[in-house]
Design a protein around this motif. Sequence first.
Motif, PDB file in Angstrom:
ATOM      1  N   UNK A  39       0.815  -1.232   0.000  1.00  0.00           N
ATOM      2  CA  UNK A  39       0.000   0.000   0.000  1.00  0.00           C
ATOM      3  C   UNK A  39       0.843   1.274   0.000  1.00  0.00           C
ATOM      4  N   UNK A  40       2.027   1.220  -0.592  1.00  0.00           N
ATOM      5  CA  UNK A  40       2.820   2.433  -0.743  1.00  0.00           C
ATOM      6  C   UNK A  40       3.079   2.670  -2.227  1.00  0.00           C
ATOM      7  N   UNK A  41       3.137   3.936  -2.596  1.00  0.00           N
ATOM      8  CA  UNK A  41       3.354   4.301  -4.001  1.00  0.00           C
ATOM      9  C   UNK A  41       4.588   5.169  -4.181  1.00  0.00           C
ATOM     10  N   UNK A  42       5.021   5.842  -3.115  1.00  0.00           N
ATOM     11  CA  UNK A  42       6.140   6.779  -3.200  1.00  0.00           C
ATOM     12  C   UNK A  42       7.056   6.618  -1.985  1.00  0.00           C
ATOM     13  N   UNK A  43       8.224   7.220  -2.086  1.00  0.00           N
ATOM     14  CA  UNK A  43       9.139   7.261  -0.955  1.00  0.00           C
ATOM     15  C   UNK A  43       9.795   8.638  -0.905  1.00  0.00           C
TER      16      UNK A  43
END
Length: 248
Positions: free
Chosen positions: A160-164
């Motif tokens: 559930x992550x798209x960016x950092x």
Amino acid sequence: MARQSSFLKLEGTIGDITFYKGRTGFKARQKGGVSKDRILKDPKFRRTRENLQEFARAANAAKFLKDAFRGIALKSSDGSLHNRLYSIATKVIYSDTLSNRGERRFELGNIQLMKGFQFSNQSTIENTLFKQPQISDEPDSVTVTIQAMVPATYLRSVVNTTHYRISLIRASINFVDGTYSEESVNSGEIPISMNEQEELALTLPKPSIPNTHHFFAMALEYLQVLENGSKYDLYDLTQNPATILVVS
């Protein structure tokens, strides 16, 4: 230790006897131990007093570090941060060879022991980012460089992550006065995709301030960015690694 066998179920202290409820019923025990006044005054407890003084300094140093890196502490915490900071601060105090026992201080010890400290035991830069950061420690600045990479390949996958976001944070602490300040710079939100991300370089100055030590840390945060532009930090904070790279 005695166990109450009558119908009276007492809890609390009467004189020197403390009554309490244990797993096997109501119990009673006599107050014991050494009084605080004796510890503070009796020559036999000199070594105990010395240890207590240094333990207190270690606790204060841990608090300053945690407060100065509050931005990291709020986003990269596994619940053991303060205890681990206290443990390493104690080692730094014990490394002070200039002072007598009981008078050893954090700022006089080997603060390089703080280098490599992980703010989360469960997630580290080494097991999250599979491109080794290049560190340039100059007299007046610190730069962290990460070579060009494909994020989806060189970052540990987190659901559930798209960016950092990668940040360089400097905590400047005066342990004598108990003052500190923080400065940071970050990469902005970078998509976790198969597209190559160009080389990233983050730089912070190393100001010359009397009686002040600088701690430079690198942090990596996972985010979820929706199509409408809304940004959400990862709820599971143990997934966000951060480590101290440079101490001066």
